[in-house]
Structures are given as structure tokens and as C-alpha cells.
Design a protein around this motif. Structure first.
Motif, PDB file in Angstrom:
ATOM      1  N   ALA A 374     -11.194   2.174   9.306  1.00  0.00           N
ATOM      2  CA  ALA A 374     -12.383   1.972   8.471  1.00  0.00           C
ATOM      3  C   ALA A 374     -12.179   0.875   7.431  1.00  0.00           C
ATOM      4  O   ALA A 374     -13.157   0.379   6.852  1.00  0.00           O
ATOM      5  CB  ALA A 374     -12.757   3.280   7.776  1.00  0.00           C
ATOM      6  N   ARG A 375     -10.932   0.492   7.203  1.00  0.00           N
ATOM      7  CA  ARG A 375     -10.658  -0.565   6.219  1.00  0.00           C
ATOM      8  C   ARG A 375     -10.770  -1.973   6.818  1.00  0.00           C
ATOM      9  O   ARG A 375     -10.748  -2.956   6.068  1.00  0.00           O
ATOM     10  CB  ARG A 375      -9.265  -0.368   5.612  1.00  0.00           C
ATOM     11  N   VAL A 376     -10.845  -2.075   8.132  1.00  0.00           N
ATOM     12  CA  VAL A 376     -10.968  -3.393   8.750  1.00  0.00           C
ATOM     13  C   VAL A 376     -12.260  -4.059   8.274  1.00  0.00           C
ATOM     14  O   VAL A 376     -13.329  -3.456   8.290  1.00  0.00           O
ATOM     15  CB  VAL A 376     -10.947  -3.277  10.287  1.00  0.00           C
ATOM     16  N   GLY A 377     -12.128  -5.297   7.831  1.00  0.00           N
ATOM     17  CA  GLY A 377     -13.254  -6.040   7.282  1.00  0.00           C
ATOM     18  C   GLY A 377     -13.350  -5.981   5.769  1.00  0.00           C
ATOM     19  O   GLY A 377     -14.092  -6.765   5.162  1.00  0.00           O
ATOM     20  N   ARG A 391       5.870 -14.184   8.151  1.00  0.00           N
ATOM     21  CA  ARG A 391       4.953 -13.138   7.713  1.00  0.00           C
ATOM     22  C   ARG A 391       5.293 -12.701   6.296  1.00  0.00           C
ATOM     23  O   ARG A 391       6.405 -12.919   5.802  1.00  0.00           O
ATOM     24  CB  ARG A 391       4.981 -11.938   8.655  1.00  0.00           C
ATOM     25  N   VAL A 392       4.309 -12.076   5.658  1.00  0.00           N
ATOM     26  CA  VAL A 392       4.466 -11.502   4.323  1.00  0.00           C
ATOM     27  C   VAL A 392       4.217  -9.995   4.444  1.00  0.00           C
ATOM     28  O   VAL A 392       3.251  -9.570   5.085  1.00  0.00           O
ATOM     29  CB  VAL A 392       3.464 -12.131   3.332  1.00  0.00           C
ATOM     30  N   VAL A 393       5.103  -9.208   3.847  1.00  0.00           N
ATOM     31  CA  VAL A 393       4.945  -7.758   3.829  1.00  0.00           C
ATOM     32  C   VAL A 393       4.493  -7.361   2.432  1.00  0.00           C
ATOM     33  O   VAL A 393       5.176  -7.653   1.442  1.00  0.00           O
ATOM     34  CB  VAL A 393       6.267  -7.039   4.188  1.00  0.00           C
ATOM     35  N   ALA A 394       3.345  -6.713   2.350  1.00  0.00           N
ATOM     36  CA  ALA A 394       2.755  -6.378   1.054  1.00  0.00           C
ATOM     37  C   ALA A 394       2.224  -4.946   1.088  1.00  0.00           C
ATOM     38  O   ALA A 394       2.281  -4.267   2.108  1.00  0.00           O
ATOM     39  CB  ALA A 394       1.644  -7.361   0.710  1.00  0.00           C
ATOM     40  N   ARG A 395       1.710  -4.517  -0.047  1.00  0.00           N
ATOM     41  CA  ARG A 395       1.132  -3.176  -0.158  1.00  0.00           C
ATOM     42  C   ARG A 395      -0.205  -3.248  -0.885  1.00  0.00           C
ATOM     43  O   ARG A 395      -0.389  -4.069  -1.782  1.00  0.00           O
ATOM     44  CB  ARG A 395       2.073  -2.235  -0.917  1.00  0.00           C
ATOM     45  N   SER A 396      -1.091  -2.344  -0.501  1.00  0.00           N
ATOM     46  CA  SER A 396      -2.373  -2.215  -1.173  1.00  0.00           C
ATOM     47  C   SER A 396      -2.276  -1.117  -2.224  1.00  0.00           C
ATOM     48  O   SER A 396      -1.261  -0.410  -2.302  1.00  0.00           O
ATOM     49  CB  SER A 396      -3.458  -1.858  -0.146  1.00  0.00           C
ATOM     50  N   PRO A 397      -3.319  -0.905  -3.021  1.00  0.00           N
ATOM     51  CA  PRO A 397      -3.297   0.226  -3.964  1.00  0.00           C
ATOM     52  C   PRO A 397      -3.091   1.566  -3.275  1.00  0.00           C
ATOM     53  O   PRO A 397      -2.675   2.538  -3.909  1.00  0.00           O
ATOM     54  CB  PRO A 397      -4.683   0.144  -4.624  1.00  0.00           C
ATOM     55  N   PRO A 401       5.606   2.332  -2.465  1.00  0.00           N
ATOM     56  CA  PRO A 401       6.769   1.789  -1.752  1.00  0.00           C
ATOM     57  C   PRO A 401       7.605   2.876  -1.107  1.00  0.00           C
ATOM     58  O   PRO A 401       7.748   3.974  -1.635  1.00  0.00           O
ATOM     59  CB  PRO A 401       7.548   1.058  -2.854  1.00  0.00           C
ATOM     60  N   GLU A 402       8.117   2.567   0.077  1.00  0.00           N
ATOM     61  CA  GLU A 402       9.085   3.370   0.825  1.00  0.00           C
ATOM     62  C   GLU A 402       8.490   4.589   1.524  1.00  0.00           C
ATOM     63  O   GLU A 402       9.038   5.053   2.521  1.00  0.00           O
ATOM     64  CB  GLU A 402      10.260   3.804  -0.060  1.00  0.00           C
ATOM     65  N   ILE A 403       7.384   5.143   1.038  1.00  0.00           N
ATOM     66  CA  ILE A 403       6.856   6.366   1.648  1.00  0.00           C
ATOM     67  C   ILE A 403       5.535   6.156   2.362  1.00  0.00           C
ATOM     68  O   ILE A 403       5.163   6.973   3.210  1.00  0.00           O
ATOM     69  CB  ILE A 403       6.705   7.502   0.609  1.00  0.00           C
ATOM     70  N   ASP A 404       4.796   5.109   2.046  1.00  0.00           N
ATOM     71  CA  ASP A 404       3.507   4.857   2.678  1.00  0.00           C
ATOM     72  C   ASP A 404       3.616   3.642   3.594  1.00  0.00           C
ATOM     73  O   ASP A 404       4.712   3.173   3.895  1.00  0.00           O
ATOM     74  CB  ASP A 404       2.419   4.650   1.615  1.00  0.00           C
ATOM     75  N   GLY A 405       2.466   3.134   4.029  1.00  0.00           N
ATOM     76  CA  GLY A 405       2.465   2.003   4.934  1.00  0.00           C
ATOM     77  C   GLY A 405       2.543   0.669   4.220  1.00  0.00           C
ATOM     78  O   GLY A 405       2.736   0.591   3.000  1.00  0.00           O
ATOM     79  N   SER A 406       2.395  -0.395   5.012  1.00  0.00           N
ATOM     80  CA  SER A 406       2.413  -1.758   4.491  1.00  0.00           C
ATOM     81  C   SER A 406       1.186  -2.502   4.999  1.00  0.00           C
ATOM     82  O   SER A 406       0.502  -2.050   5.911  1.00  0.00           O
ATOM     83  CB  SER A 406       3.682  -2.498   4.940  1.00  0.00           C
ATOM     84  N   GLY A 429      -3.298  -0.168  12.390  1.00  0.00           N
ATOM     85  CA  GLY A 429      -2.492   0.647  13.283  1.00  0.00           C
ATOM     86  C   GLY A 429      -2.477   2.075  12.787  1.00  0.00           C
ATOM     87  O   GLY A 429      -3.355   2.495  12.037  1.00  0.00           O
ATOM     88  N   GLU A 430      -1.452   2.823  13.196  1.00  0.00           N
ATOM     89  CA  GLU A 430      -1.380   4.221  12.783  1.00  0.00           C
ATOM     90  C   GLU A 430      -0.945   4.362  11.334  1.00  0.00           C
ATOM     91  O   GLU A 430      -1.357   5.284  10.640  1.00  0.00           O
ATOM     92  CB  GLU A 430      -0.418   4.974  13.692  1.00  0.00           C
ATOM     93  N   HIS A 431      -0.114   3.431  10.872  1.00  0.00           N
ATOM     94  CA  HIS A 431       0.407   3.514   9.508  1.00  0.00           C
ATOM     95  C   HIS A 431       0.137   2.250   8.685  1.00  0.00           C
ATOM     96  O   HIS A 431       0.048   2.325   7.459  1.00  0.00           O
ATOM     97  CB  HIS A 431       1.915   3.781   9.525  1.00  0.00           C
ATOM     98  N   ASP A 432       0.047   1.096   9.353  1.00  0.00           N
ATOM     99  CA  ASP A 432      -0.013  -0.181   8.650  1.00  0.00           C
ATOM    100  C   ASP A 432      -1.334  -0.907   8.921  1.00  0.00           C
ATOM    101  O   ASP A 432      -2.070  -0.582   9.855  1.00  0.00           O
ATOM    102  CB  ASP A 432       1.152  -1.080   9.089  1.00  0.00           C
TER     103      ASP A 432
END
Length: 440
Positions: A374-377, A391-397, A401-406, A429-432
Motif C-alpha cells: 500500500a506504500r507503493v507510490g 545502492r543506498v540502504v535507508a530507513r523510513s519513519p 534499526p536492526e529490527i525492522d525493514g529497510s 517486498g515482504e519486509h523491505d
């Protein structure tokens, strides 16, 4: 003749609260002039900060102590497993000293006895934020020690004692030092973040010339004035949590709640000695989401708790489907030495625990995929964690770190860890998630 500078090796195990303990010990060691050695061979002694929460953590800690003894020979043990000194010494009688968690002065006394400190300390060489074991752009901020809950599956109060809140002025000063040093995300941790200040009846403390109440809502509001993300962990569903949601809706702190719910069946929750009004939890989740549509909810659950029936497990799955949590961790019940739950009747067989864990995660995986899709777009702000060649690996709100997705941003971009960047989500994907920077 100049004496060589004493060198201390350090192993840090366990949760983010233990990591903060390690950072404080390392800061004190460096302030007194000790050098921190990255290897066993170069160290004059080794400090091992242990975890003792579950049997697997105890085993890992004992193995780490054994390795340090074999490779170095001079070892000081601290942390949660240190509460069980007899067990540590039975396994490793050669350790120099054993202390419990957050026993900073005892650890330093043991170090002084085994390795005298340099004659001249080096406090002027220390950064104001102290020594940190996290990347430069985020840091854990521990606001209290201990816990007043009596959960039947847990021994944290035995290991870390009852709730002791840090003065709010001290916490805010540390937060300001961290942000001034380049920290862009503050992760608020404790055993029970919602209970902050209850042990001191929420008395006031001075900071910046103002009297501020020692209360989680006042703390969150003050932290929200800093130019950094503020993320709350280990939040119990007390009524006062309702007061935090407006701060999230107003974008003063991140719309993220890490709330350990543990189960969805009232009888099992009572056996766990946890709040058992699951229908009220669902009502509150709905109210919070109505007030703050971007709210992200993370939780943890236990399956296979002693006496859990198939019907009760199915009720947990029903709760999961209705709650539609964003991030979920699940663990099969593991007996912890000293936990009252060990004496409960009808233990669930290990194969059945694993089967229920698999079924639980299948349900949650579908929910996670749907919520991420649902977040696509959408457009969102990311905090950059790593910059690689392509590539860049980042996180959203939504991602701790370490326990959630990227969030993965493909391609070479001129960004650095700690940068904020606006992106549009292109795939899930399923997590990211995957995204591209917004260039218009």
C-alpha cells in the motif's frame, strides 16, 4: 620511563539497554585513560557485558566468557548474567570479578584492581556525547532502569531491579549532546518506557531554566523540539499513551509505537500476568489510527505459552488479523530459569510450538506484504544508513534499526549515512521497500 597505556578489550551482548550500559563503561574507561583494544591479543584484560534473559542468551554469554578466557585469560564479567554469579563461576572459575547490570562503579573498581589506571586521565579527549557503539547518526537514549511488572515469563526485575527513572534534566542534556554531535535519530529505550517517572511521582526537574515534569509525555514533547527523529520503544499500553498520539500527529516525534502485547487471548494474558482486555486494545488502536493515520505499530508475541490451547492460539491469530500491526516479532515460549511460568501446568510440546510459530508468521507475513504494498507510490523522507557502490540502504519513519525493514534506493547517489532524502516508493517486498529519490 613512560609506562605503556593499559588496554581493555570489550564484548557487548544483549539488548539496546545493555548496549547503553556498555557505552557508559567504555566512556568511563576512555575518560580514565584506558585504551580500548579491538582484539583479545592486544588487551591486558577483557570486560564481557552479558545477557541472561533466556537460556539461549545465557549460553551465548557463557560461551563468550569462555572464549575471552581462552584467548586472553583475564576477564571481568558484568551485565544481567552477572546476577547469577554462582552460575558464572561454576562454568568459569578463573574470571577476575563478576558484577550485575548497570553496576558501573563496581566494574571500574574491578578494572582498577586488576589493571591500575594511568596516572593522568584523559577526560578532555572524550566527545561530549561519550563513547557510542552505534553508527554516528543514531543512538539509544536510556531513560530508566528496572521494571515494576511481575510478568510470569520474565525475570527482568530479578536481574535489573525495580523501576528507577533518570532525572529528566539529565536525559534531555544527553539528548542535546547527542544531537549536537551529529545524531539524527534518538531511540528511546527502557524496560517500561510508559512508566517513566512513576517511581518519583513525576516530580519536576530543571532543564534550560524551566521546571519539567518527569513524565513520558513531557519528555517526548521536549525531545520533539530537537532537530532529530525521536522513536519510542518498549511502550506499555497504559492510558497515558493516548497523550503521545497528538505529538505524533503533529510530527513532533515519529508516528511509531513499539508496544509488546504478547498475546490476544485473555486467559493466556492473565497467566502471563499481562493486561488482558484485548478488546480495549483493539479499540484504542483504532482510535490512535484515526487520530494519526501514519501511525506504525510494532509488537512482539509469545506462542506456545504453558497451557495455551488450540482455540486460544486461534484467538491470537484472530487478534492479529484484526489489529493489522505493521511490524511483528514472535517467539516460541522458552523457559527462563527463575520465571514463575515454568511451574504452570500443561507445557506445550516443542514441535507444536514451532508449528504455531510458523502459522503465526504466515498470517503476519500476509499482513506485512499488504501494508508495504500500500506504500507503493507514496513519498516519504528516509534516513540513510549505508551507502554502497550501486545502492543506498535507508530507513523510513516506520523502520527502527536492526529490527525492522529497510528502504533500498538503487543506483549511485551522492549521499552519506545520516542524510535525509525524499523518495517515492516504487516496489515492495515482504519486509523491505524500494524507492527512487524525488528530483522535481
Amino acid at each position: 620511563m613512560t609506562q605503556p597505556i593499559p588496554r581493555v578489550g570489550f564484548i557487548s551482548l544483549g539488548c539496546p539497554k545493555a548496549l547503553v550500559d556498555s557505552e557508559r563503561i567504555l566512556t568511563q574507561l576512555r575518560g580514565e585513560g584506558y585504551t580500548i583494544s579491538p582484539t583479545f591479543d592486544d588487551a591486558d584484560l577483557v570486560v564481557v557485558n552479558t545477557c541472561g534473559f533466556i537460556d539461549a542468551a545465557v549460553e551465548e554469554s557463557l560461551d563468550a566468557i569462555g572464549e575471552a578466557l581462552e584467548e586472553n585469560g583475564r576477564v571481568i564479567v558484568t551485565g544481567c548474567l552477572g546476577v547469577k554469579e554462582a552460575q558464572v563461576r561454576a562454568a568459569h572459575p578463573a574470571v577476575l570479578a563478576v558484577t550485575g547490570p548497570h553496576a558501573y562503579e563496581e566494574v571500574m573498581s574491578a578494572v582498577h584492581a586488576a589493571l591500575p589506571r594511568p596516572s593522568e586521565p584523559f577526560t578532555d579527549l572524550l566527545p561530549p556525547q561519550g563513547i557510542k557503539l552505534t553508527p554516528r547518526h543514531y543512538a539509544y537514549l536510556k531513560i530508566s532502569e528496572g521494571c515494576n511488572h511481575a510478568c510470569s515469563f520474565c525475570i527482568i526485575p530479578q536481574l535489573r531491579g525495580r523501576l528507577v527513572s533518570r532525572p529528566i534534566g539529565e536525559v534531555l542534556q544527553e539528548a542535546e549532546n547527542l544531537v549536537a554531535a551529529g545524531v539524527r535519530e534518538l531511540l528511546i529505550v527502557s524496560q517500561d518506557t510508559s512508566a517513566y517517572g512513576m517511581d518519583v511521582k513525576h516530580r519536576g526537574d530543571f532543564h534550560g531554566g524551566s521546571l519539567i515534569r518527569t513524565h513520558i509525555t513531557d519528555l517526548a514533547a521536549a525531545l520533539g523540539e530537537l532537530p532529530a527523529w525521536v522513536r519510542l520503544h518498549y511502550v506499555y499500553p497504559y492510558p497515558l499513551v493516548d497523550q503521545l498520539i497528538p505529538l505524533m500527529a503533529d510530527e513532533r516525534i515519529l508516528p511509531y509505537l513499539d508496544m509488546p502485547l504478547q498475546h490476544g487471548n485473555p486467559r493466556v494474558l492473565r497467566a502471563m500476568k499481562r493486561p488482558a482486555a484485548t478488546e480495549k486494545v483493539l479499540e484504542r488502536l483504532a482510535g490512535w489510527r484515526a487520530q494519526c493515520p501514519d501511525l506504525v505499530l510494532r509488537s512482539t508475541f509469545i506462542v506456545g505459552f504453558p497451557g495455551e490451547t488450540e482455540a486460544e492460539f486461534e484467538e491470537l491469530l484472530g487478534f492479529l488479523r484484526e489489529a493489522r500491526l505493521d511490524r511483528v516479532g514472535c517467539f516460541p515460549y522458552s523457559p527462563v530459569d527463575g520465571a514463575p511460568a515454568n511451574a504452570l501446568e500443561d507445557p506445550v510440546p516443542e514441535p507444536l510450538k514451532q508449528e504455531r510459530l510458523t502459522r503465526f508468521m504466515e498470517v503476519q507475513s500476509r499482513i506485512s506484504r499488504e501494508k508495504l504494498q500500500a506504500r507503493v507510490g507514496q513519498r516519504m523522507i528516509l534516513l540513510v544508513d549505508e551507502v554502497e557502490a550501486q545502492r543506498v540502504v535507508a530507513r523510513s519513519p516506520a523502520d527502527a534499526p536492526e529490527i525492522d525493514g529497510s528502504v533500498i534506493v538503487d543506483g549511485p547517489w551522492e549521499l552519506d549515512p545520516g542524510d535525509f532524502v525524499e523518495v517515492e516508493i516504487t516496489a515492495a517486498g515482504e519486509h523491505d521497500l524500494w524507492a527512487q529519490p524525488v528530483t522535481d
